[in-house]
Design a protein around this motif. Structure first.
Motif, short mmCIF file in Angstrom:
data_model
loop_
_atom_site.label_atom_id
_atom_site.label_comp_id
_atom_site.label_asym_id
_atom_site.label_seq_id
_atom_site.Cartn_x
_atom_site.Cartn_y
_atom_site.Cartn_z
N GLN A 1 -36.80 70.61 20.60
CA GLN A 1 -37.95 70.21 19.80
C GLN A 1 -38.69 69.03 20.40
N ILE A 2 -37.95 68.13 21.05
CA ILE A 2 -38.60 67.00 21.72
C ILE A 2 -39.51 67.51 22.83
N LYS A 3 -39.00 68.50 23.60
CA LYS A 3 -39.79 69.06 24.71
C LYS A 3 -41.07 69.73 24.21
N THR A 4 -41.01 70.35 23.03
CA THR A 4 -42.17 71.09 22.53
C THR A 4 -43.11 70.22 21.71
N SER A 5 -42.63 69.07 21.22
CA SER A 5 -43.42 68.27 20.28
C SER A 5 -44.21 67.15 20.93
N PHE A 6 -43.78 66.71 22.10
CA PHE A 6 -44.50 65.64 22.79
C PHE A 6 -45.35 66.24 23.91
N GLY A 7 -46.31 65.50 24.37
CA GLY A 7 -47.22 66.00 25.39
C GLY A 7 -48.62 66.16 24.83
N ARG A 8 -49.53 66.51 25.71
CA ARG A 8 -50.94 66.59 25.33
C ARG A 8 -51.22 67.78 24.41
N THR A 9 -50.56 68.91 24.64
CA THR A 9 -50.77 70.12 23.84
C THR A 9 -49.56 70.37 22.96
N VAL A 10 -49.82 70.64 21.69
CA VAL A 10 -48.75 70.92 20.73
C VAL A 10 -49.02 72.27 20.08
N SER A 11 -48.10 73.21 20.27
CA SER A 11 -48.26 74.55 19.71
C SER A 11 -47.87 74.55 18.23
N MET A 12 -48.55 75.41 17.47
CA MET A 12 -48.25 75.57 16.05
C MET A 12 -48.03 77.05 15.76
N SER A 13 -47.74 77.39 14.53
CA SER A 13 -47.51 78.80 14.16
C SER A 13 -48.82 79.59 14.24
N LYS A 14 -48.67 80.89 14.41
CA LYS A 14 -49.79 81.84 14.42
C LYS A 14 -50.78 81.58 15.55
N GLY A 15 -50.29 80.97 16.65
CA GLY A 15 -51.12 80.82 17.84
C GLY A 15 -52.02 79.60 17.88
N ALA A 16 -52.12 78.88 16.79
CA ALA A 16 -52.96 77.68 16.77
C ALA A 16 -52.27 76.55 17.54
N TYR A 17 -53.07 75.56 17.97
CA TYR A 17 -52.49 74.45 18.72
C TYR A 17 -53.35 73.20 18.57
N LEU A 18 -52.74 72.05 18.89
CA LEU A 18 -53.43 70.76 18.84
C LEU A 18 -53.58 70.22 20.25
N ILE A 19 -54.67 69.49 20.49
CA ILE A 19 -54.84 68.71 21.71
C ILE A 19 -54.87 67.25 21.28
N ILE A 20 -53.94 66.44 21.80
CA ILE A 20 -53.85 65.03 21.41
C ILE A 20 -54.20 64.16 22.60
N GLU A 21 -55.28 63.39 22.44
CA GLU A 21 -55.74 62.49 23.50
C GLU A 21 -55.59 61.04 23.02
N HIS A 22 -55.26 60.15 23.96
CA HIS A 22 -55.09 58.73 23.62
C HIS A 22 -56.10 57.90 24.41
N THR A 23 -56.77 57.00 23.74
CA THR A 23 -57.64 56.03 24.40
C THR A 23 -57.16 54.63 24.02
N GLU A 24 -57.78 53.61 24.61
CA GLU A 24 -57.38 52.23 24.28
C GLU A 24 -57.69 51.89 22.83
N ALA A 25 -58.79 52.48 22.31
CA ALA A 25 -59.24 52.11 20.96
C ALA A 25 -58.70 53.01 19.87
N MET A 26 -58.41 54.27 20.18
CA MET A 26 -58.02 55.21 19.13
C MET A 26 -57.30 56.42 19.70
N HIS A 27 -56.80 57.26 18.79
CA HIS A 27 -56.22 58.56 19.15
C HIS A 27 -57.16 59.64 18.61
N VAL A 28 -57.36 60.69 19.40
CA VAL A 28 -58.23 61.79 18.99
C VAL A 28 -57.42 63.08 19.02
N ILE A 29 -57.46 63.83 17.92
CA ILE A 29 -56.72 65.09 17.82
C ILE A 29 -57.70 66.22 17.54
#
Length: 512
Positions: free
Chosen positions: A294-322
């Motif tokens: 679960q650690i391998k699948t939960s961390f990183g830039r891309t996070v997969s979810m059920s039914k094919g959907a996924y998140l892209i998580i980006e980090h900047t100095e001022a904020m996080h964008v998902i």
């Protein structure tokens, strides 16, 4: 609902994984060399006092000076400063506060230059650990946390946790604490004190008074800067802040830590001592309970979810964008609006989990899939609030904007959890790839997609190592596929393929 705490103990650190129905929701790492943890108290010296910032930089022994703002001095700073000087000089031997004479309270709009001078001794507490290039954030308004209450020196106020909503219970707790509170100390009653007896609260309070007296005793001979109070046991600290009666199991792979937790539970929840179990470390505990995967699948830039959907998580100095993406999910909803709502609700649950798991703080902006109906935006907002209700970090969620953006602020007191999930390519070309342990999950997802599209005879072509991993053993992964889909999948070893290369072909040998 099964809630577990899985503890992995190493030579230099201890990892704590919190799971809910087997799903990882929080991960904490406690390293021995962490000398500046939240709640640690130091006797230090102010270094620079800056009127422009209305703050002082304080030497606490870190490579970067700690930051102490005027508003974090606390209203009774002058009383505390006088008390500290008396102990340092040896003039005060009694550490009780019942005879303490209170000095004038600090004005809210005052200036730090009027009360703090360079090289002045000062008793400070870490409220935010060093993050990135910044030193620790400090406060001179001390608080000593216990299981049921928090002790606040140089105060007389009794506060009850806002999460206790029952007025009668609030009144009962306030009455009990008032009867046992020592003079000169304020008390904050924690949520877990709900329903507790006065004897339990008094025992917790007496333990905190003892810690206060032990800290004061260290001050007289202390060097500058030095730590004068820390948690006796970081394991007990984690248990104090995390554990409650809803947990059904605690699994530990170290006999000493296991015994320590049992002893701790004997004092606070004897009926829960039996849920603590020792796990023989011959089999890694995180692998046994699926935490490593679960650690391998939960961390990183891309996070997969059920039914094919996924998140892209980006980090900047001022904020996080998902960014929320529907991916290649099959659409069973009646309309595009229903599809967007369904995907957004799945994403909201995963985002709430990700914030806790990575301990992301500051400003988080989430770009959900656009929804035209105000009613659906309201559903999403309420669902997001419900999913984050168990988050112990202070947070605030704003309703979705017309652009589908939800803004979240979340308290950050520690460095964000950042675990590298990409590995060196086994082909040896110097590139990094997604962890090979995840290739079977990707194969499974693609197989399900092809079977849903009506392909009856499907062949998997893969490197011989991967093919053997899927077909060998009992029950094999291929056998499980057969039981789930009632279709036998042919697996063809291909010597020409690289380790992680694979594809699916139909009955005519055409690549799908």
């Amino acid at each position: 609902m099964d809630k577990e705490i899985i503890i992995r103990s190493g030579s230099t650190k201890v990892d704590y994984a919190l799971t809910k129905n087997g799903r990882l929701v929080e991960l904490h790492q406690d390293e021995d060399e962490n000398k500046f943890a939240v709640s640690d108290i130091f006797i230090a010296k102010s270094r620079k006092v800056l009127s422009g910032l209305n703050a002082s930089f304080v030497n606490v022994g870190y490579e970067k000076d700690g930051f102490l703002h005027y508003h974090d001095l606390g209203p009774q700073y002058l009383t505390q400063f006088k008390f500290t000087k008396q102990i340092l000089s040896g003039r005060r031997k009694n550490y009780a506060l019942k005879d303490i004479k209170l000095e004038k309270e600090l004005e809210k709009s005052g200036s730090i230059t009027d009360v703090v001078a360079p090289n002045q001794p000062i008793l400070v507490q870490v409220v935010k650990e060093p993050i990135s290039t910044k030193g620790p954030r400090l406060s001179a308004e001390l608080s000593i946390p216990g299981r049921y209450v928090v002790l606040v020196p140089f105060s007389d106020r009794i506060s009850i946790s806002q999460k206790i909503e029952d007025r009668e219970e609030k009144s009962r707790l306030k009455r009990l604490v008032k009867s046992i509170k020592p003079a000169g100390f304020g008390v904050i009653v924690r949520t877990v004190a709900k329903g507790k007896l006065v004897a339990e609260l008094d025992q917790d309070l007496q333990n905190l008074i003892t810690k206060w007296e032990n800290m004061c005793a260290k001050l007289h001979k202390a060097n500058f800067p030095s730590k004068v109070m820390t948690e006796v046991s970081r394991t007990n600290s984690i248990m104090r802040d995390v554990f409650n009666d809803t947990y059904t199991s605690i699994v530990v792979d170290d006999e000493e830590v296991c015994s320590e937790i049992k002893d701790y539970l004997k004092t606070i929840a004897p009926h829960k001592e039996s849920i603590v179990k020792y796990h023989n470390p011959r089999t890694p505990v995180f692998e046994k309970y699926g935490i490593e995967r679960q650690i391998k699948t939960s961390f990183g830039r891309t996070v997969s979810m059920s039914k094919g959907a996924y998140l892209i998580i980006e980090h900047t100095e001022a904020m996080h964008v998902i960014d929320v993406n529907s991916g290649n999910r099959s659409n069973k909803a009646n309309s595009q609006e229903d599809t967007a709502l369904e995907t957004n609700l799945i994403a909201a649950s995963e985002i709430a989990r990700q914030l806790r798991l990575r301990d992301m703080g500051g400003i988080i902006v989430v770009d959900f899939i656009d929804m035209r109906q105000a009613e659906n935006r309201k559903k999403l907002y309420e669902h997001m609030r419900d999913e984050m209700s168990e988050d112990r970090a202070k947070h605030k969620i704003l309703p979705p904007s017309k652009f589908g953006l939800i803004q979240i602020t979340r308290q950050r007191v520690r460095q964000e959890m950042n675990i590298k999930t990409r590995e060196e390519n086994p082909d040896g070309n110097g590139n990094e790839i997604q962890a090979p342990i995840l290739v079977i999950d990707k194969i499974k997802e693609e197989l399900e997609k092809h079977l849903k599209n009506g392909h009856k005879k499907v062949t998997l072509n893969a490197h011989p190592f991967v093919a053997a991993f899927i077909t060998k053993g009992y029950p094999s992964i291929r056998s499980k596929w057969f039981m789930n889909h009632k279709k036998w999948i042919k697996v063809s070893p291909r010597d020409a393929y690289t380790y992680l290369e694979y594809n699916f072909t139909d009955k005519d040998g055409k690549v799908l």
